[in-house]
Motif scaffolding. Structure first.
Motif, PDB file in Angstrom:
ATOM      1  N   MET A 156       0.937  -1.315  -0.083  1.00  0.00           N
ATOM      2  CA  MET A 156      -0.161   0.047  -0.022  1.00  0.00           C
ATOM      3  C   MET A 156       0.793   1.366  -0.115  1.00  0.00           C
ATOM      4  O   MET A 156       0.480   2.288  -0.723  1.00  0.00           O
ATOM      5  CB  MET A 156      -0.759  -0.031   1.227  1.00  0.00           C
ATOM      6  N   GLN A 157       2.020   1.251   0.757  1.00  0.00           N
ATOM      7  CA  GLN A 157       2.668   2.486   0.978  1.00  0.00           C
ATOM      8  C   GLN A 157       3.404   2.776  -0.506  1.00  0.00           C
ATOM      9  O   GLN A 157       3.564   3.892  -0.968  1.00  0.00           O
ATOM     10  CB  GLN A 157       3.941   2.400   2.064  1.00  0.00           C
ATOM     11  N   GLN A 158       3.966   1.502  -1.187  1.00  0.00           N
ATOM     12  CA  GLN A 158       4.542   1.704  -2.551  1.00  0.00           C
ATOM     13  C   GLN A 158       3.633   2.503  -3.463  1.00  0.00           C
ATOM     14  O   GLN A 158       4.065   3.138  -4.388  1.00  0.00           O
ATOM     15  CB  GLN A 158       5.107   0.297  -3.010  1.00  0.00           C
ATOM     16  N   LYS A 159       2.368   1.951  -3.441  1.00  0.00           N
ATOM     17  CA  LYS A 159       1.315   2.539  -4.297  1.00  0.00           C
ATOM     18  C   LYS A 159       1.029   4.000  -4.023  1.00  0.00           C
ATOM     19  O   LYS A 159       1.018   4.996  -4.875  1.00  0.00           O
ATOM     20  CB  LYS A 159      -0.138   1.835  -4.293  1.00  0.00           C
ATOM     21  N   GLN A 160       1.119   4.363  -2.806  1.00  0.00           N
ATOM     22  CA  GLN A 160       1.042   5.780  -2.599  1.00  0.00           C
ATOM     23  C   GLN A 160       2.318   6.781  -2.980  1.00  0.00           C
ATOM     24  O   GLN A 160       2.269   7.786  -3.778  1.00  0.00           O
ATOM     25  CB  GLN A 160       0.809   6.046  -1.042  1.00  0.00           C
ATOM     26  N   VAL A 161       3.422   5.949  -2.881  1.00  0.00           N
ATOM     27  CA  VAL A 161       4.548   6.708  -3.158  1.00  0.00           C
ATOM     28  C   VAL A 161       4.588   6.873  -4.720  1.00  0.00           C
ATOM     29  O   VAL A 161       4.769   7.959  -5.421  1.00  0.00           O
ATOM     30  CB  VAL A 161       5.934   5.820  -2.973  1.00  0.00           C
ATOM     31  N   LEU A 162       3.982   5.880  -5.632  1.00  0.00           N
ATOM     32  CA  LEU A 162       3.989   5.756  -6.985  1.00  0.00           C
ATOM     33  C   LEU A 162       2.882   7.125  -7.334  1.00  0.00           C
ATOM     34  O   LEU A 162       3.142   7.884  -8.384  1.00  0.00           O
ATOM     35  CB  LEU A 162       3.624   4.683  -7.712  1.00  0.00           C
ATOM     36  N   LEU A 163       2.043   7.251  -6.855  1.00  0.00           N
ATOM     37  CA  LEU A 163       1.021   8.508  -6.956  1.00  0.00           C
ATOM     38  C   LEU A 163       1.612   9.663  -6.626  1.00  0.00           C
ATOM     39  O   LEU A 163       1.598  10.674  -7.516  1.00  0.00           O
ATOM     40  CB  LEU A 163      -0.253   8.133  -6.230  1.00  0.00           C
TER      41      LEU A 163
END
Length: 338
Positions: A1-8
């Motif tokens: 989930m953190q990785q997805k937020q970082v990509l955004l």
């Protein structure tokens, strides 16, 4: 989930960089070569990045009135132990979706898996136009040597001696310089890289924002019954750099110009507004487990894993009830010099 937020969070930086690259260097290139380094097997993340980059180039192509179809060669890289099958299983639908979204004048997108360490050469000379990497470069090629004095810790902590701090930085400087040197041979002149690294805001090597999750994990390990030698020889092969450190290494290595630096933060909790906080704790611990479990099994065996992560969950739950914890991300945009 953190990785997805970082990509955004880093999406505007990637879009800006690849559009600028296209306008300057790529309108006449028949096939644009893009590499995503350290992509992992989570196709939702890495293929979404590829899709975003292609969308940005296609928009730039049409803005220029370039009617020639553009082809893309995409390389997804990770260590040989990575399961590429998950990614490959979604490629057919990925290209179909791209063609539907882009229209009849879209060319072709060819995708290849490239197993190997990015601390060595992966591609031919002057082959790549754009390189992306997210949440991979903080991982070192090996545990630093000479850190025997860091007893009771598994990473940089409050009690870490100065010689251990130096050993961690020296290993990161060596690895990141090697990464830059290898990419300098593979990226065309004027080509670009956008790299996001788990890091820190402070120039102090120990900060809670870059080390605290490992301190809590060390507490969980120390609550278990292990031989002292087993505990004292387990260390995390990671370094979370500051933006200043990255800039100094880039300047010293000399192959790339540092165009932009952006520092952001992501909460440990996947959704801090979610009412059921225990779910968030579970997501965080699950994320940490996916990262560290192979190292733990290799060092301690697999019989301790469930008990260990139960203890870690309890420790994390107490910490999250007391304070907000965040990850710090350092994103840099680089251009290959002549």
């Amino acid at each position: 989930m953190q990785q997805k937020q970082v990509l955004l969070l880093t999406k505007p930086i990637k879009e800006k960089a690849i559009k600028e690259l296209y306008y300057k260097e790529l309108p006449s290139i028949a096939t644009i070569c893009i590499a995503d380094l350290g992509c992992s097997s989570a196709e939702l993340n890495n293929l979404s990045v590829v899709s975003e980059l292609i969308h940005s180039i296609e928009k730039a192509r049409r803005d220029l009135g370039n009617g020639r179809q553009q082809d893309y060669q995409v390389y997804l890289n990770d260590l040989p132990s990575n399961d590429f099958n998950t990614i490959f299983g979604s490629l057919s639908s990925f290209e179909i979706n791209l063609k539907q979204e882009m229209g009849d004048d879209f060319g072709h997108c060819f995708v290849n898996g490239v197993p190997g360490s990015f601390y060595g050469r992966l591609f031919p000379n002057k082959h790549l136009h754009f390189v992306h990497s997210s949440y991979s470069l903080m991982w070192l090629s090996q545990v630093p040597k000479g850190i025997q004095d860091n007893k009771g810790n598994i990473y940089i902590a409050r009690t870490t001696p100065p010689n251990v701090l130096k050993a961690y930085y020296d290993q990161f400087e060596k690895d990141f310089s090697t990464f830059l040197r290898c990419r300098s041979e593979e990226v065309i002149t004027g080509g670009m890289m956008v790299l996001t690294i788990l890091g820190r805001k402070s120039d102090e090597q120990y900060t809670k924002e870059s080390c605290y999750e490992w301190e809590l994990f060390a507490n969980a390990l120390n609550d278990m019954v292990f031989e002292e030698e087993k505990l004292n020889t387990f260390n995390i092969p990671q370094y979370t750099p500051s933006a200043t450190e990255l800039g100094l290494i880039i300047e010293k290595e000399g192959s790339f110009t540092l165009d932009q630096t952006h520092v952001s933060e992501v909460n440990w909790e996947a959704n801090e507004n979610q009412k059921n906080k225990s779910v968030n704790h579970y997501d965080f611990v699950k994320c940490m487990r996916s990262v560290i479990e192979p190292l733990l099994i290799s060092h301690f065996g697999d019989t301790v894993i469930e008990e260990l992560f139960d203890k870690y969950m309890d420790i994390v739950r107490v910490s999250m009830a007391q304070e907000k914890n965040v990850f710090i991300n350092v994103t840099i945009s680089l251009t290959r010099k002549e």
